[in-house]
Design an enzyme around this catalytic site. Structure first.
Site, PDB file in Angstrom:
ATOM      1  CG  HIS A  42       2.678 -56.598 -16.311  1.00  0.00           C
ATOM      2  ND1 HIS A  42       2.592 -57.540 -15.318  1.00  0.00           N
ATOM      3  CD2 HIS A  42       2.163 -57.185 -17.426  1.00  0.00           C
ATOM      4  CE1 HIS A  42       2.067 -58.648 -15.804  1.00  0.00           C
ATOM      5  NE2 HIS A  42       1.790 -58.461 -17.072  1.00  0.00           N
TER       6      HIS A  42
ATOM      7  CG  HIS B 292      -3.745 -61.027 -16.180  1.00  0.00           C
ATOM      8  ND1 HIS B 292      -3.671 -62.332 -15.712  1.00  0.00           N
ATOM      9  CD2 HIS B 292      -2.664 -60.862 -16.987  1.00  0.00           C
ATOM     10  CE1 HIS B 292      -2.607 -62.922 -16.210  1.00  0.00           C
ATOM     11  NE2 HIS B 292      -1.967 -62.059 -16.982  1.00  0.00           N
TER      12      HIS B 292
END
EC number: 4.6.1.-
Length: 274
Positions: free
Chosen positions: A5, A41
């Site tokens: 991730h 992110h």
């Protein structure tokens, strides 16, 4: 499939592969005009993770092309799936089509190299919400217009916003998509999540003739107990900040004879028939 991730820095690719991942997820951040700029992110993100790692998107693609190209010095055989987490919520929905065009062209130029690359990973387009479906239309239109429609065989679709599954099916129907569909279910590792929707997705996946879910994965799992729970339900994949923990769980007696790591020979678009 064990999906590492938030693998947004180039140096993190080997880090997550060394921990046991055979797939990686990275975030695509766009400018206000829908042009893909960086893998990033941003804050907030998962508990215990640094949210700010990043790379230039095209440079990231150049690197990952090498990592997934047999005979390249950087080749890592285990990496078979790339999940592009498209941060479309940060731009106007009117720019979703432009974003789809841009990502398709950058993949053509930097990953597939318009037929000259032997990079072999499958691509999963992670779309935040069904209202962003014009991204998918643009992506497919661009491959067709550029003369590379055959790459559609390497690309799957996944809606990640935990929306109603029938609503997702309706949008896929509008787009004429009846195959190569994954379904994610999950929440940031900071919070707990029940299994009701996950069970519903798995039930639809296993329904004969239902063509709108081929694979189901749970995210973002960091606790072994939740990994075990998801495996018992029969997920196809797990997204985790800790691939090594997933590897350890898979080796436990309960799971060792039921699961194995996916390889390039496993088609990610086919339902598993156990």
């Amino acid at each position: 499939w064990i999906m590492g991730h938030m693998v947004n820095a180039i140096e993190q690719v080997d880090e997550f592969l060394n921990l046991g991942a055979n797939a990686i997820e990275f975030d695509i951040d766009f400018d206000k005009d829908g042009i893909a700029q960086i893998t990033h992110h941003g804050i907030p993100c998962d508990c215990g993770r640094k949210c700010t790692k990043k790379a230039i998107f095209t440079e990231y693609l150049d690197n990952i092309r090498q990592v997934t190209t047999p005979d390249d010095p950087k080749f890592r055989e285990q990496l078979v799936l790339l999940a592009l987490d498209l941060k479309l919520r940060r731009i106007s929905s009117a720019k979703a089509y432009r974003a789809g065009e841009d990502v398709a062209k950058k993949l053509l130029d930097h990953y597939w190299q318009r037929g000259n690359s032997k990079a072999r990973a499958y691509i999963l387009l992670n779309i935040p919400l069904v209202e962003d479906y014009e991204f998918i239309r643009a992506f497919k239109d661009t491959l067709k217009n550029e003369g590379y429609e055959s790459y559609n065989d390497k690309v799957g679709i996944n809606f990640t916003g935990n929306e109603d599954l029938d609503k997702i099916r309706d949008v896929l129907e509008i787009l004429g998509i009846h195959k190569q569909v994954w379904q994610a279910d999950g929440i940031t590792s900071c919070f707990a999540r029940g299994t009701e929707r996950l069970k519903e997705a798995l039930k639809k996946r296993d329904t004969p003739g239902y063509n709108y879910i081929n694979k189901v994965y749970a995210w973002t799992l960091v606790r072994k107990s939740i990994m075990r729970r998801s495996l018992r339900l029969g997920v196809d994949g797990v997204m985790s900040n800790n691939p090594d923990r997933v590897i350890k769980v898979l080796k436990e007696k309960e799971f060792a004879d039921k699961f194995r790591l996916a390889t390039y020979n496993d088609n990610p678009w086919e339902k598993f028939r156990g």
